[in-house]
Design a protein around this motif. Structure first.
Motif, mmCIF file in Angstrom:
data_model
loop_
_atom_site.group_PDB
_atom_site.id
_atom_site.type_symbol
_atom_site.label_atom_id
_atom_site.label_comp_id
_atom_site.label_asym_id
_atom_site.label_seq_id
_atom_site.Cartn_x
_atom_site.Cartn_y
_atom_site.Cartn_z
ATOM 1 N N HIS A 19 -0.254 -8.704 0.959
ATOM 2 C CA HIS A 19 -1.248 -7.773 0.414
ATOM 3 C C HIS A 19 -1.717 -8.207 -0.973
ATOM 4 C CE1 HIS A 19 2.212 -6.018 -1.744
ATOM 5 N NE2 HIS A 19 1.325 -5.456 -2.545
ATOM 6 N N GLN A 78 -11.392 -1.681 -0.347
ATOM 7 C CA GLN A 78 -10.290 -2.579 -0.693
ATOM 8 C C GLN A 78 -10.396 -3.036 -2.142
ATOM 9 O OE1 GLN A 78 -9.719 -5.981 1.886
ATOM 10 N NE2 GLN A 78 -8.406 -7.007 0.399
ATOM 11 N N GLY A 118 -2.842 -0.235 2.256
ATOM 12 C CA GLY A 118 -2.380 -0.604 3.595
ATOM 13 C C GLY A 118 -3.303 -0.080 4.679
ATOM 14 N N ASN A 119 -3.765 1.157 4.511
ATOM 15 C CA ASN A 119 -4.683 1.752 5.493
ATOM 16 C C ASN A 119 -5.978 0.955 5.591
ATOM 17 O OD1 ASN A 119 -2.897 3.849 6.049
ATOM 18 N ND2 ASN A 119 -3.799 5.224 4.537
ATOM 19 N N PHE A 150 -5.363 -2.493 7.219
ATOM 20 C CA PHE A 150 -5.201 -2.336 8.673
ATOM 21 C C PHE A 150 -6.568 -2.199 9.333
ATOM 22 C CE2 PHE A 150 -3.493 0.516 12.274
ATOM 23 C CZ PHE A 150 -3.289 -0.576 13.102
ATOM 24 N N ALA A 174 -1.370 -5.423 5.639
ATOM 25 C CA ALA A 174 -1.216 -3.964 5.682
ATOM 26 C C ALA A 174 0.261 -3.582 5.635
ATOM 27 C CB ALA A 174 -1.864 -3.407 6.945
#
Length: 237
Positions: free
Chosen positions: A44, A97, A118-119, A122, A130
């Motif tokens: 990430h 993001q 993370g959401n 994904f 994620a």
């Protein structure tokens, strides 16, 4: 001669201790270096580095309106979260993001920021990044049931059902009334042919959603149970 050997013994012993101490220090420093390097290489973080570098290049090519400057960190954090949520609701996941990467850069120990990142990752089809972000959220909040459930969902999207079940179980251990995790748990159990356990979990999820008056979820679980009943007893249909 006896006195001489005693002197040598006294001299050698401290030297051996010094050597051991040096080795210990080197080992600790090496471990620290490896740990820092591992942290820097987290998926990430690499994803954020890439998207922020791209954003900087855009700023250099064409100046854009920057966020308002706040002396209050709470206001700044709230603004970044609100901006990310607005972008997410518009399905502008790339810019969402960017906002979240800025947020975790400024507030690296913010568990919620990592969870939201993370959401977004994904949604952008970056499953490993994620999971990495969700794990970071858990690192700062070990009781983050939503993050465990989210990791389970990523694994489920990859048909890694055993791994998904493990994560759902962790979420439910923290909150046994977490309806979404219970529903996901039941579906994953069905995928590994644990039919009775799956039905039991789904019935529990149904009762949880009913108690919470979450009618859309109630309907969803009822449909899943009906499909399971049809698959389990083809003659019924």
């Amino acid at each position: 001669m006896q006195h001489s050997s005693q002197v040598i013994s006294v001299i050698v012993r401290p030297l051996s201790y010094v050597c051991l101490s040096v080795i210990t220090v080197i080992s600790v420093l090496s471990y620290s270096s490896i740990t820092v390097k591992a942290q820097e290489q987290l998926p990430h973080k690499l994803a954020c580095e890439e998207v922020l570098n791209n954003q900087r290049q855009k700023w250099q090519a064409k100046p854009v309106q920057k966020l308002a400057q706040f002396t209050d960190s709470v206001q700044e954090r709230s603004q970044l979260i609100q901006q990310a949520n607005d972008l997410y609701s518009r399905r502008d996941f790339q810019n969402a993001q960017v906002s979240l990467c800025e947020l975790v850069k400024k507030y690296p120990k913010d568990a919620f920021a990592h969870f939201q990142l993370g959401n977004v990752l994904f949604r952008r089809k970056q499953p490993e990044a994620a999971i990495s972000a969700y794990r970071e959220a858990i690192r700062f909040n070990s009781k983050y049931a939503l993050a465990y459930n989210a990791i389970g969902m990523v694994y489920a999207s990859q048909n890694r059902w055993t791994d998904a079940i493990s994560e759902y179980e962790k979420a439910l251990k923290i909150n046994s009334n977490y309806g979404d995790a219970m529903m996901n748990f039941g579906q994953a159990l069905w995928q590994v042919n644990k039919k009775d356990e799956a039905k039991s979990a789904l019935e529990k999820a149904l009762n949880i959603f009913k108690s919470q008056s979450r009618n859309e979820k109630v309907y969803q679980v009822e449909q899943i149970l009906q499909q399971i009943k049809t698959l389990d007893n083809p003659s019924v249909s």
